[in-house]
Scaffold this motif. Structure first.
Motif, PDB file in Angstrom:
ATOM      1  N   GLN A 142      35.504  45.686-105.688  1.00  9.91           N
ATOM      2  CA  GLN A 142      36.459  46.788-105.605  1.00  9.91           C
ATOM      3  C   GLN A 142      35.759  47.977-104.971  1.00  9.91           C
ATOM      4  OE1 GLN A 142      39.755  46.685-106.455  1.00  9.91           O
ATOM      5  NE2 GLN A 142      39.952  48.725-105.550  1.00  9.91           N
ATOM      6  N   ARG A 143      36.081  48.271-103.724  1.00 10.42           N
ATOM      7  CA  ARG A 143      35.424  49.361-103.017  1.00 10.42           C
ATOM      8  C   ARG A 143      35.853  50.704-103.566  1.00 10.42           C
ATOM      9  NH1 ARG A 143      34.697  48.889 -96.639  1.00 10.42           N
ATOM     10  NH2 ARG A 143      33.670  50.830 -97.196  1.00 10.42           N
ATOM     11  N   MET A 151      40.918  52.042 -94.975  1.00  8.22           N
ATOM     12  CA  MET A 151      41.740  51.646 -93.841  1.00  8.22           C
ATOM     13  C   MET A 151      40.898  51.533 -92.567  1.00  8.22           C
ATOM     14  SD  MET A 151      44.684  50.925 -94.860  1.00  8.22           S
ATOM     15  CE  MET A 151      45.362  50.705 -93.221  1.00  8.22           C
ATOM     16  N   SER A 152      39.964  52.483 -92.387  1.00  8.02           N
ATOM     17  CA  SER A 152      39.075  52.414 -91.225  1.00  8.02           C
ATOM     18  C   SER A 152      38.269  51.128 -91.244  1.00  8.02           C
ATOM     19  CB  SER A 152      38.128  53.624 -91.215  1.00  8.02           C
ATOM     20  OG  SER A 152      38.834  54.824 -91.067  1.00  8.02           O
ATOM     21  N   SER A 153      37.797  50.744 -92.444  1.00  3.06           N
ATOM     22  CA  SER A 153      37.010  49.530 -92.570  1.00  3.06           C
ATOM     23  C   SER A 153      37.841  48.294 -92.250  1.00  3.06           C
ATOM     24  CB  SER A 153      36.437  49.435 -93.989  1.00  3.06           C
ATOM     25  OG  SER A 153      35.675  48.262 -94.140  1.00  3.06           O
ATOM     26  N   VAL A 154      39.101  48.267 -92.746  1.00  6.01           N
ATOM     27  CA  VAL A 154      39.987  47.128 -92.469  1.00  6.01           C
ATOM     28  C   VAL A 154      40.227  46.996 -90.969  1.00  6.01           C
ATOM     29  CG1 VAL A 154      42.333  46.254 -92.743  1.00  6.01           C
ATOM     30  CG2 VAL A 154      41.104  47.148 -94.729  1.00  6.01           C
ATOM     31  N   MET A 155      40.538  48.116 -90.311  1.00  9.90           N
ATOM     32  CA  MET A 155      40.786  48.099 -88.869  1.00  9.90           C
ATOM     33  C   MET A 155      39.539  47.672 -88.105  1.00  9.90           C
ATOM     34  SD  MET A 155      42.947  51.657 -88.554  1.00  9.90           S
ATOM     35  CE  MET A 155      42.867  51.623 -86.763  1.00  9.90           C
ATOM     36  N   TYR A 157      36.878  45.813 -89.138  1.00  5.35           N
ATOM     37  CA  TYR A 157      36.494  44.408 -89.285  1.00  5.35           C
ATOM     38  C   TYR A 157      37.530  43.470 -88.681  1.00  5.35           C
ATOM     39  CZ  TYR A 157      32.416  45.496 -92.073  1.00  5.35           C
ATOM     40  OH  TYR A 157      31.191  45.952 -92.479  1.00  5.35           O
ATOM     41  N   ALA A 158      38.810  43.876 -88.684  1.00  6.91           N
ATOM     42  CA  ALA A 158      39.820  43.049 -88.026  1.00  6.91           C
ATOM     43  C   ALA A 158      39.537  42.956 -86.527  1.00  6.91           C
ATOM     44  CB  ALA A 158      41.209  43.618 -88.272  1.00  6.91           C
ATOM     45  N   THR A 159      39.234  44.103 -85.914  1.00  6.46           N
ATOM     46  CA  THR A 159      38.908  44.114 -84.483  1.00  6.46           C
ATOM     47  C   THR A 159      37.596  43.392 -84.216  1.00  6.46           C
ATOM     48  OG1 THR A 159      40.029  46.250 -84.273  1.00  6.46           O
ATOM     49  CG2 THR A 159      38.579  45.598 -82.475  1.00  6.46           C
ATOM     50  N   PHE A 160      36.601  43.673 -85.051  1.00  6.75           N
ATOM     51  CA  PHE A 160      35.276  43.071 -84.884  1.00  6.75           C
ATOM     52  C   PHE A 160      35.353  41.547 -84.967  1.00  6.75           C
ATOM     53  CE2 PHE A 160      31.223  41.561 -86.578  1.00  6.75           C
ATOM     54  CZ  PHE A 160      30.322  42.138 -85.698  1.00  6.75           C
ATOM     55  N   ASN A 161      36.050  41.038 -85.970  1.00  6.23           N
ATOM     56  CA  ASN A 161      36.152  39.588 -86.133  1.00  6.23           C
ATOM     57  C   ASN A 161      36.931  38.947 -84.998  1.00  6.23           C
ATOM     58  OD1 ASN A 161      34.672  39.422 -88.531  1.00  6.23           O
ATOM     59  ND2 ASN A 161      36.458  39.797 -89.807  1.00  6.23           N
ATOM     60  N   TYR A 162      37.970  39.647 -84.510  1.00  8.25           N
ATOM     61  CA  TYR A 162      38.755  39.095 -83.399  1.00  8.25           C
ATOM     62  C   TYR A 162      37.902  38.962 -82.141  1.00  8.25           C
ATOM     63  CZ  TYR A 162      42.105  38.824 -79.580  1.00  8.25           C
ATOM     64  OH  TYR A 162      42.773  38.454 -78.450  1.00  8.25           O
ATOM     65  N   LEU A 163      37.081  39.977 -81.870  1.00  8.56           N
ATOM     66  CA  LEU A 163      36.308  39.986 -80.626  1.00  8.56           C
ATOM     67  C   LEU A 163      35.038  39.149 -80.709  1.00  8.56           C
ATOM     68  CD1 LEU A 163      36.679  43.713 -79.522  1.00  8.56           C
ATOM     69  CD2 LEU A 163      37.802  41.712 -78.549  1.00  8.56           C
ATOM     70  N   THR A 164      34.547  38.877 -81.914  1.00 10.55           N
ATOM     71  CA  THR A 164      33.301  38.105 -82.042  1.00 10.55           C
ATOM     72  C   THR A 164      33.516  36.691 -82.560  1.00 10.55           C
ATOM     73  OG1 THR A 164      32.930  38.916 -84.309  1.00 10.55           O
ATOM     74  CG2 THR A 164      31.972  40.206 -82.497  1.00 10.55           C
ATOM     75  N   ASP A 165      34.702  36.419 -83.148  1.00 12.77           N
ATOM     76  CA  ASP A 165      34.959  35.112 -83.768  1.00 12.77           C
ATOM     77  C   ASP A 165      33.921  34.786 -84.853  1.00 12.77           C
ATOM     78  OD1 ASP A 165      37.208  34.540 -82.217  1.00 12.77           O
ATOM     79  OD2 ASP A 165      35.984  33.756 -80.581  1.00 12.77           O
ATOM     80  N   LEU A 166      33.361  35.832 -85.506  1.00 12.06           N
ATOM     81  CA  LEU A 166      32.364  35.614 -86.549  1.00 12.06           C
ATOM     82  C   LEU A 166      32.980  35.418 -87.926  1.00 12.06           C
ATOM     83  CD1 LEU A 166      29.505  38.175 -85.720  1.00 12.06           C
ATOM     84  CD2 LEU A 166      29.420  35.691 -85.549  1.00 12.06           C
ATOM     85  N   ASN A 167      34.207  35.876 -88.129  1.00 15.16           N
ATOM     86  CA  ASN A 167      34.845  35.844 -89.442  1.00 15.16           C
ATOM     87  C   ASN A 167      33.960  36.531 -90.479  1.00 15.16           C
ATOM     88  OD1 ASN A 167      36.929  35.254 -91.241  1.00 15.16           O
ATOM     89  ND2 ASN A 167      36.017  33.307 -91.843  1.00 15.16           N
ATOM     90  N   TYR A 168      33.461  37.711 -90.116  1.00 14.36           N
ATOM     91  CA  TYR A 168      32.548  38.461 -90.972  1.00 14.36           C
ATOM     92  C   TYR A 168      33.314  39.075 -92.129  1.00 14.36           C
ATOM     93  CZ  TYR A 168      28.497  41.362 -92.094  1.00 14.36           C
ATOM     94  OH  TYR A 168      27.431  41.934 -92.726  1.00 14.36           O
ATOM     95  N   ASP A 169      32.822  38.888 -93.340  1.00 14.22           N
ATOM     96  CA  ASP A 169      33.485  39.369 -94.555  1.00 14.22           C
ATOM     97  C   ASP A 169      33.221  40.865 -94.712  1.00 14.22           C
ATOM     98  OD1 ASP A 169      34.546  39.865 -97.024  1.00 14.22           O
ATOM     99  OD2 ASP A 169      33.509  38.231 -98.052  1.00 14.22           O
ATOM    100  N   GLY A 170      34.266  41.678 -94.584  1.00 13.35           N
ATOM    101  CA  GLY A 170      34.110  43.122 -94.684  1.00 13.35           C
ATOM    102  C   GLY A 170      33.725  43.595 -96.066  1.00 13.35           C
ATOM    103  N   SER A 171      33.874  42.760 -97.098  1.00 14.47           N
ATOM    104  CA  SER A 171      33.483  43.154 -98.450  1.00 14.47           C
ATOM    105  C   SER A 171      31.984  42.970 -98.685  1.00 14.47           C
ATOM    106  CB  SER A 171      34.263  42.350 -99.495  1.00 14.47           C
ATOM    107  OG  SER A 171      33.904  40.973 -99.448  1.00 14.47           O
TER     108      SER A 171
END
Length: 335
Positions: A142-143, A151-155, A157-171
């Protein structure tokens, strides 16, 4: 005291672990003066429940406050604290690398200085590692951040994962416990663009997660805005993924396809209604097609040249201005 430049391989050969030290805690510090005393107190309190043989490495990344003066004061009172100041602000991940290059323990904990990573979780990370894992990552259940930061973090990591295909867990951030073997392998990775979490994922060592409590920031405000996060992410995206290249290809093909459709429309329109300006349809088709081809070519060449340009310079990833200790095994500025 200043330190000479040493190659990564030389440092790895010199920086053998001290068998007497069980745990090293690596903390990058930026604008953390208000947190350091409490951080030190709680680290000592919790590390002593595991072992008396530990060290705390505080790497000051040239922040705007008097963090370095506070680190020097703490290190003067407690010899288990080793402080170093970089020559300028190199960024969080190079500062982590500088700390790892100085760590001598058999197990290394990496955490932030603002106490959102709770020192009370370190015994749990260490205990999980003793079950046979080389990497144990803390997952924030729970952050405790402002709504805008979440919200900044969600945006991001969504962009980051889309562009890198890493599926990096933002938590999952940098809070982790890793073995000496993992650190030795990580220090052999000499890329100019550092990404601690990405390196851990890429190496493939046996990994585990534990859910931890995420605390509010002890003092001050976070320096990471959404814009700053994206600026930090751009070189990482280019270093870890060719998806931007593929998007450029798609954009170029789409524009070329639109030019063909537009050309067909203009051709039949000229047949039916006539063309007020001779040669205008063919000019528009050629211009649109050329634009698509240029965007494609520049996208491919520009991104690759940029990465090559950054890497071939072989500049130090970090430079240490001053340390609170003196020994023969000076950490590498190029690691």
């Amino acid at each position: 005291m200043n330190a000479p430049l040493i190659s990564a391989k030389t440092w790895i050969a010199m920086a053998e672990p001290d068998d007497r030290l069980e745990i090293s805690v690596v903390v990058p510090v930026y604008a953390g003066a208000g947190c350091l005393d409490e951080l030190h107190r709680r680290l000592v309190e919790n590390l002593e429940t595991i072992t008396e043989d530990f060290e705390i490495i505080l790497t000051e990344d040239c922040g705007p406050d008097d963090s370095w003066a506070r680190i020097q004061e703490i290190a003067a009172k407690d010899p288990r604290v080793r402080g170093q100041q970089l020559s300028r602000n190199f960024g969080q991940h190079p500062a982590i690398t500088a700390g790892l290059a100085s760590a001598r323990g058999n197990w290394i904990v990496v955490m932030d200085c603002d106490l959102q990573d709770r020192p009370e979780e370190i015994p749990r990370l260490y205990a999980k590692a003793q079950e046979g894992f080389d990497v144990v990552l803390a997952r924030r259940a729970q952050r405790q951040d402002k709504w805008s930061k979440k919200m900044s973090s969600v945006m991001f990591y969504a962009t980051f994962n889309y562009l890198t295909d890493l599926n990096y867990d933002g938590s999952v951030a940098n809070f982790s416990c890793v073995s000496r073997q993992v650190v030795r392998q990580l220090l052999q990775m000499e890329e100019a663009v550092r990404f601690y979490g990405g390196f851990l994922n890429w190496m493939g060592f046996k990994k585990a997660y534990i859910d931890v409590e995420h605390a509010t920031r002890h003092a001050g405000e976070s320096s990471y805005t959404l814009l700053k996060l994206f600026r930090m992410a751009i070189p990482i995206i280019l270093a870890y993924s060719n998806k931007p290249l593929r998007l450029c290809v798609g954009l170029g093909i789409a524009l070329a396809g639109l030019s063909v459709l537009g050309g067909a429309y203009l051709f039949f329109s000229a047949l039916v209604y006539g063309s007020p300006v001779m040669g205008w349809p063919s000019l528009m088709v050629s211009l649109n097609f050329s634009t698509g081809a240029i965007i494609f070519t520049l996208g491919v060449l520009g991104l690759y040249v940029d990465r090559i340009f950054t890497e071939v310079k072989r500049r130090p990833i970090f430079i240490v201005r001053e340390r609170t200790w003196a020994d023969h095994g000076s950490p590498a500025e190029r690691t």
